[in-house]
Design a protein around this motif. Sequence first.
Motif, PDB file in Angstrom:
ATOM      1  N   ARG A 196       0.814  -1.221   0.000  1.00  0.00           N
ATOM      2  CA  ARG A 196       0.000   0.000   0.000  1.00  0.00           C
ATOM      3  C   ARG A 196       0.843   1.266   0.000  1.00  0.00           C
ATOM      4  NH1 ARG A 196      -3.899  -1.098   4.952  1.00  0.00           N
ATOM      5  NH2 ARG A 196      -2.029  -2.185   5.678  1.00  0.00           N
ATOM      6  N   LEU A 197       2.143   1.123   0.265  1.00  0.00           N
ATOM      7  CA  LEU A 197       3.050   2.273   0.260  1.00  0.00           C
ATOM      8  C   LEU A 197       4.376   1.866  -0.360  1.00  0.00           C
ATOM      9  CD1 LEU A 197       3.626   5.247   1.247  1.00  0.00           C
ATOM     10  CD2 LEU A 197       4.717   4.188   3.249  1.00  0.00           C
ATOM     11  N   THR A 198       4.907   2.722  -1.209  1.00  0.00           N
ATOM     12  CA  THR A 198       6.262   2.566  -1.742  1.00  0.00           C
ATOM     13  C   THR A 198       7.063   3.779  -1.327  1.00  0.00           C
ATOM     14  OG1 THR A 198       5.451   1.338  -3.669  1.00  0.00           O
ATOM     15  CG2 THR A 198       7.662   2.247  -3.804  1.00  0.00           C
ATOM     16  N   VAL A 199       8.223   3.540  -0.712  1.00  0.00           N
ATOM     17  CA  VAL A 199       9.100   4.629  -0.285  1.00  0.00           C
ATOM     18  C   VAL A 199      10.174   4.813  -1.353  1.00  0.00           C
ATOM     19  CG1 VAL A 199      10.578   5.539   1.537  1.00  0.00           C
ATOM     20  CG2 VAL A 199       8.667   4.018   2.118  1.00  0.00           C
ATOM     21  N   VAL A 222      14.432   2.493  -3.841  1.00  0.00           N
ATOM     22  CA  VAL A 222      13.018   2.157  -3.691  1.00  0.00           C
ATOM     23  C   VAL A 222      12.909   1.072  -2.624  1.00  0.00           C
ATOM     24  CG1 VAL A 222      10.966   1.189  -4.795  1.00  0.00           C
ATOM     25  CG2 VAL A 222      12.434   2.774  -6.069  1.00  0.00           C
ATOM     26  N   ASN A 223      12.288   1.406  -1.500  1.00  0.00           N
ATOM     27  CA  ASN A 223      12.106   0.434  -0.401  1.00  0.00           C
ATOM     28  C   ASN A 223      13.407  -0.252  -0.015  1.00  0.00           C
ATOM     29  OD1 ASN A 223       9.386   1.057  -0.416  1.00  0.00           O
ATOM     30  ND2 ASN A 223       8.766  -0.807  -1.496  1.00  0.00           N
ATOM     31  N   ASN A 224      14.502   0.524   0.015  1.00  0.00           N
ATOM     32  CA  ASN A 224      15.848   0.071   0.397  1.00  0.00           C
ATOM     33  C   ASN A 224      16.593  -0.667  -0.712  1.00  0.00           C
ATOM     34  OD1 ASN A 224      15.882   1.143   3.029  1.00  0.00           O
ATOM     35  ND2 ASN A 224      14.850  -0.667   3.854  1.00  0.00           N
ATOM     36  N   GLU A 225      16.010  -0.788  -1.893  1.00  0.00           N
ATOM     37  CA  GLU A 225      16.741  -1.342  -3.030  1.00  0.00           C
ATOM     38  C   GLU A 225      17.536  -0.211  -3.678  1.00  0.00           C
ATOM     39  OE1 GLU A 225      18.710  -3.267  -5.241  1.00  0.00           O
ATOM     40  OE2 GLU A 225      17.119  -4.610  -4.473  1.00  0.00           O
ATOM     41  N   THR A 226      18.858  -0.408  -3.806  1.00  0.00           N
ATOM     42  CA  THR A 226      19.714   0.655  -4.331  1.00  0.00           C
ATOM     43  C   THR A 226      20.508   0.256  -5.565  1.00  0.00           C
ATOM     44  OG1 THR A 226      21.539   0.013  -2.849  1.00  0.00           O
ATOM     45  CG2 THR A 226      19.982   1.679  -2.029  1.00  0.00           C
ATOM     46  N   ASP A 227      20.455  -1.013  -5.968  1.00  0.00           N
ATOM     47  CA  ASP A 227      21.198  -1.443  -7.151  1.00  0.00           C
ATOM     48  C   ASP A 227      20.553  -0.876  -8.410  1.00  0.00           C
ATOM     49  OD1 ASP A 227      23.173  -3.358  -8.525  1.00  0.00           O
ATOM     50  OD2 ASP A 227      21.231  -3.952  -9.377  1.00  0.00           O
ATOM     51  N   ASP A 228      21.343  -0.210  -9.249  1.00  0.00           N
ATOM     52  CA  ASP A 228      20.803   0.475 -10.421  1.00  0.00           C
ATOM     53  C   ASP A 228      20.041  -0.474 -11.345  1.00  0.00           C
ATOM     54  OD1 ASP A 228      22.050   2.665  -9.377  1.00  0.00           O
ATOM     55  OD2 ASP A 228      23.393   3.032 -11.069  1.00  0.00           O
ATOM     56  N   ALA A 229      20.656  -1.606 -11.694  1.00  0.00           N
ATOM     57  CA  ALA A 229      20.032  -2.540 -12.629  1.00  0.00           C
ATOM     58  C   ALA A 229      18.733  -3.102 -12.065  1.00  0.00           C
ATOM     59  CB  ALA A 229      21.000  -3.667 -12.967  1.00  0.00           C
ATOM     60  N   THR A 230      18.745  -3.423 -10.780  1.00  0.00           N
ATOM     61  CA  THR A 230      17.538  -3.964 -10.153  1.00  0.00           C
ATOM     62  C   THR A 230      16.435  -2.907 -10.085  1.00  0.00           C
ATOM     63  OG1 THR A 230      18.908  -5.455  -8.826  1.00  0.00           O
ATOM     64  CG2 THR A 230      16.645  -5.106  -8.095  1.00  0.00           C
ATOM     65  N   LEU A 231      16.814  -1.678  -9.760  1.00  0.00           N
ATOM     66  CA  LEU A 231      15.829  -0.595  -9.699  1.00  0.00           C
ATOM     67  C   LEU A 231      15.092  -0.439 -11.022  1.00  0.00           C
ATOM     68  CD1 LEU A 231      17.742   2.227  -7.768  1.00  0.00           C
ATOM     69  CD2 LEU A 231      15.713   1.001  -6.981  1.00  0.00           C
ATOM     70  N   ARG A 232      15.832  -0.518 -12.119  1.00  0.00           N
ATOM     71  CA  ARG A 232      15.220  -0.300 -13.439  1.00  0.00           C
ATOM     72  C   ARG A 232      14.251  -1.417 -13.811  1.00  0.00           C
ATOM     73  NH1 ARG A 232      20.892   1.684 -15.119  1.00  0.00           N
ATOM     74  NH2 ARG A 232      20.662   3.938 -14.914  1.00  0.00           N
ATOM     75  N   LYS A 233      14.339  -2.553 -13.135  1.00  0.00           N
ATOM     76  CA  LYS A 233      13.457  -3.681 -13.441  1.00  0.00           C
ATOM     77  C   LYS A 233      12.260  -3.776 -12.500  1.00  0.00           C
ATOM     78  CE  LYS A 233      17.308  -6.471 -15.209  1.00  0.00           C
ATOM     79  NZ  LYS A 233      18.140  -7.685 -14.967  1.00  0.00           N
ATOM     80  N   LEU A 234      12.183  -2.897 -11.521  1.00  0.00           N
ATOM     81  CA  LEU A 234      11.088  -2.976 -10.559  1.00  0.00           C
ATOM     82  C   LEU A 234       9.748  -2.669 -11.224  1.00  0.00           C
ATOM     83  CD1 LEU A 234      12.619  -1.171  -7.439  1.00  0.00           C
ATOM     84  CD2 LEU A 234      12.345  -3.630  -7.807  1.00  0.00           C
ATOM     85  N   PRO A 235       8.666  -3.268 -10.746  1.00  0.00           N
ATOM     86  CA  PRO A 235       7.343  -2.996 -11.310  1.00  0.00           C
ATOM     87  C   PRO A 235       6.967  -1.514 -11.285  1.00  0.00           C
ATOM     88  CG  PRO A 235       7.264  -4.941  -9.925  1.00  0.00           C
ATOM     89  CD  PRO A 235       8.626  -4.354  -9.742  1.00  0.00           C
ATOM     90  N   ILE A 236       7.454  -0.784 -10.290  1.00  0.00           N
ATOM     91  CA  ILE A 236       7.107   0.626 -10.192  1.00  0.00           C
ATOM     92  C   ILE A 236       7.659   1.432 -11.374  1.00  0.00           C
ATOM     93  CG2 ILE A 236       9.109   1.374  -8.829  1.00  0.00           C
ATOM     94  CD1 ILE A 236       7.196   3.100  -7.194  1.00  0.00           C
ATOM     95  N   MET A 237       8.652   0.894 -12.073  1.00  0.00           N
ATOM     96  CA  MET A 237       9.242   1.569 -13.229  1.00  0.00           C
ATOM     97  C   MET A 237       8.610   1.115 -14.558  1.00  0.00           C
ATOM     98  SD  MET A 237      11.432   3.300 -11.495  1.00  0.00           S
ATOM     99  CE  MET A 237      12.396   3.199  -9.965  1.00  0.00           C
TER     100      MET A 237
END
Length: 253
Positions: A196-199, A222-237
């Motif tokens: 229900r919340l994304t930081v 995003v929610n303590n994820e800081t790896d660039d490659a992983t961030l770009r694959k998150l559903p929020i992106m």
Amino acid sequence: MGRGRCFLVVTGLWWALAAGGPAEAELPVQGKVAAGQPPFAIVELLVAGNDKALPAAVAIPAGELAPAVTWLADCDPRVQPGLFLADGPGQLYSVRTLGPELTPVAAAVDFGVFGLRTPVLLITGQTDSPILALALAPERAVDAGLRRVVDRLAAVMPPGLDAGDGERLLQAAEALVDSLVAEGVARYQERVTTGRLTVVGAIIDLENRYGRGGGRLVLINVNNETDDATLRKLPIMARLDAARRALAVGRRR
């Protein structure tokens, strides 16, 4: 996005200086009002600007407030929501304090997360931050109230920031954002866990330190994820195309 008003809670300097009322000479001067701007001219500017804005103003009953984002940001006057949100009022609930910091304004942020039920808590730092420069200064010749703020900020900085001043400040801003995202995730763990919340942590790049354009909003956590490659694959992106992901996501430079 949902309807709602844009709110602003500015607590930073007031909060830092409330105890003791320091003399003006004790505060570091970061800038000054331009010549030819006396108070009566500024009041005229405010009223005239309000006249222009009136046709677009929308009175929204309190029961219908539904902003999409709770935004925790520094008080830096260069940092305004128009840098990343162009749709006007109704989408943003703002909490601003020096640094920024979460703990001193936790009740205000709680209202956005629990009261207004915003699905995103956006926490931003910025390049060329005067308050972070104070926090990293070897001698902090400032009033005791302001010193409490810069001491807290200095405590979250990683050791050995020995790059040039601009890069040093960017590393400090990134470290601060990471610490605030961790604090936000811990505070709102139940809402984060249930989706229900994304930081979201980001840097507003006023100096083009990332080389992607001055003023760019760069998403770094995003929610303590800081790896660039992983961030770009998150559903929020998912709604960002490849070009936008390359520009707006990740701290590599």
